[in-house]
Design an enzyme around this catalytic site. Structure first.
Site, PDB file in Angstrom:
ATOM      1  N   LYS A 278       0.805  -1.214   0.000  1.00 60.94           N
ATOM      2  CA  LYS A 278       0.000   0.000   0.000  1.00 60.94           C
ATOM      3  C   LYS A 278       0.843   1.271   0.000  1.00 60.94           C
ATOM      4  O   LYS A 278       2.045   1.261   0.243  1.00 60.94           O
ATOM      5  CB  LYS A 278      -0.994  -0.020   1.168  1.00 60.94           C
ATOM      6  CG  LYS A 278      -2.134  -1.006   0.905  1.00 60.94           C
ATOM      7  CD  LYS A 278      -3.288  -0.844   1.849  1.00 60.94           C
ATOM      8  CE  LYS A 278      -4.457  -1.737   1.401  1.00 60.94           C
ATOM      9  NZ  LYS A 278      -5.583  -1.696   2.341  1.00 60.94           N
ATOM     10  N   ARG A 313      -3.727 -10.225   4.933  1.00 65.24           N
ATOM     11  CA  ARG A 313      -4.099 -10.211   3.520  1.00 65.24           C
ATOM     12  C   ARG A 313      -2.932  -9.657   2.722  1.00 65.24           C
ATOM     13  O   ARG A 313      -2.566  -8.489   2.873  1.00 65.24           O
ATOM     14  CB  ARG A 313      -5.363  -9.358   3.318  1.00 65.24           C
ATOM     15  CG  ARG A 313      -5.901  -9.334   1.890  1.00 65.24           C
ATOM     16  CD  ARG A 313      -7.178  -8.499   1.807  1.00 65.24           C
ATOM     17  NE  ARG A 313      -7.729  -8.494   0.461  1.00 65.24           N
ATOM     18  CZ  ARG A 313      -7.398  -7.613  -0.483  1.00 65.24           C
ATOM     19  NH1 ARG A 313      -6.511  -6.663  -0.202  1.00 65.24           N
ATOM     20  NH2 ARG A 313      -7.939  -7.674  -1.686  1.00 65.24           N
TER      21      ARG A 313
END
Length: 337
Positions: A278, A313
């Site tokens: 991210k 995840r």
């Protein structure tokens, strides 16, 4: 005044010790009792109410047969043309199944997504999202892949089609706010559902996100969505929580949530952390290419594991599992893997 219990993780896997949400990791004999006025107070665990002690330490129910006493890896399989790091890499069903077979060697769950929810992404129609995901899930099952499958969607009809094709879990980044019918689908299927915190929609969620106190605001939001889910008939044992790293948060918001992850054990439910590749990694490290953020992704996964997060995840499944194997072995929990 609402108070929040933040246990203090201890990166050692002792036998017969209190564990962070029943995870591999234990916590110290004290915790921080926190409130919105900044009146943090260190308290002895034994002085907390029995209910509070249970919330932060009891083993969480298994998800699709997976016990949560060790960190579980959820592998990301995006069948989208525009996801932020891997969009467009899977051109057809066959390519997706081939990737799934490789990931299934190390992943505990495979998370299939047909709509990008990256900042600025446009909404995909229900039918397009179904056409992207359901055939892949069906083909995975026909190919003999038995790994639990999660459908990453905000839309009830997409979730329903995925469940009918062979999915087991719903992963809703809107925590059932985008499509209120999602609660009925999850309740009727009696399947696990992940409720994630987000602020705004992908199209605008990074337009000056603002919080009074991000850690507590996210906690209260998740507590509210848990109550909505239970009122809709979703069993508590089927609910997973996710603080929503990167979804309507600045870098400082994300860092605060990551530092305070252990507080979310006070919700009494499993925690999922999705921080792989991210933007915050790029903001801290200066790496603009999401595909080159493996080091940061593993660092965040190991941090999450050490905070007692039960589900990670990630995009880089094999590499993350290798790192977790070493972390667990060094701490004394060498039976992991």
């Amino acid at each position: 005044m609402t108070q929040y219990i933040q246990p203090i993780p201890q990166l050692t896997a002792y036998d017969d010790a209190r564990r962070l949400g029943g995870s591999a990791w234990v916590f110290t004999e004290t915790a921080i009792l926190r409130d919105r006025d900044g009146g943090d107070e260190e308290v002895m665990i034994d002085d907390l109410t029995p209910d509070a002690q249970t919330r932060i330490s009891t083993h969480r129910p298994a998800i699709c047969g997976l016990t949560l006493d060790v960190p579980r890896i959820m592998g990301i399989l995006n069948v989208t043309p525009d996801s932020f790091s891997d969009g467009g890499t899977l051109a057809n069903v066959e390519a997706a199944v081939a990737r799934a077979k490789i990931m299934a060697q190390d992943a505990d769950i495979l998370d299939i997504g047909g709509e990008s929810t990256r900042p600025g992404a446009a909404e995909v129609s229900i039918q397009d999202e179904i056409n992207r995901t359901a055939p892949v899930i069906r083909a995975m099952r026909e190919a003999g892949i038995t790994t639990p499958i999660s459908i990453d969607t905000r839309k009830a009809a997409v979730a329903q089609a995925a469940l009918e094709a062979g999915a087991n879990i719903i992963n809703d980044v809107s925590a059932m706010r985008f499509d209120p019918d999602m609660a009925g689908v999850a309740a009727a299927a009696d399947c696990p559902i992940c409720l994630m915190h987000s602020q705004g929609l992908p199209e605008d969620m990074q337009d000056n996100p603002d919080y009074d106190a991000v850690t507590f605001d996210v906690f209260d939001h998740l507590a509210d969505r848990i109550a909505v889910a239970e009122a809709a008939g979703i069993r508590r044992a089927n609910i997973i929580t996710d603080p929503g790293i990167g979804f309507g948060k600045t870098l400082q918001h994300n860092l605060s949530l990551l530092r305070d992850l252990a507080i979310y054990h006070d919700l009494g439910l499993p925690i999922l952390l999705g921080a792989s590749r991210k933007r915050l990694i790029g903001e801290v490290s200066g790496e603009s290419d999401a595909m080159q953020r493996l080091g940061g992704s593993i660092a965040l996964a190991l941090h999450g594991s050490a905070q007692g997060v039960q589900i990670l995840r990630v995009h880089d499944v094999k590499e993350t599992k290798q790192a977790l194997n070493l972390q667990m072995a060094l701490s004394g929990a060498s039976d992991y893997g």
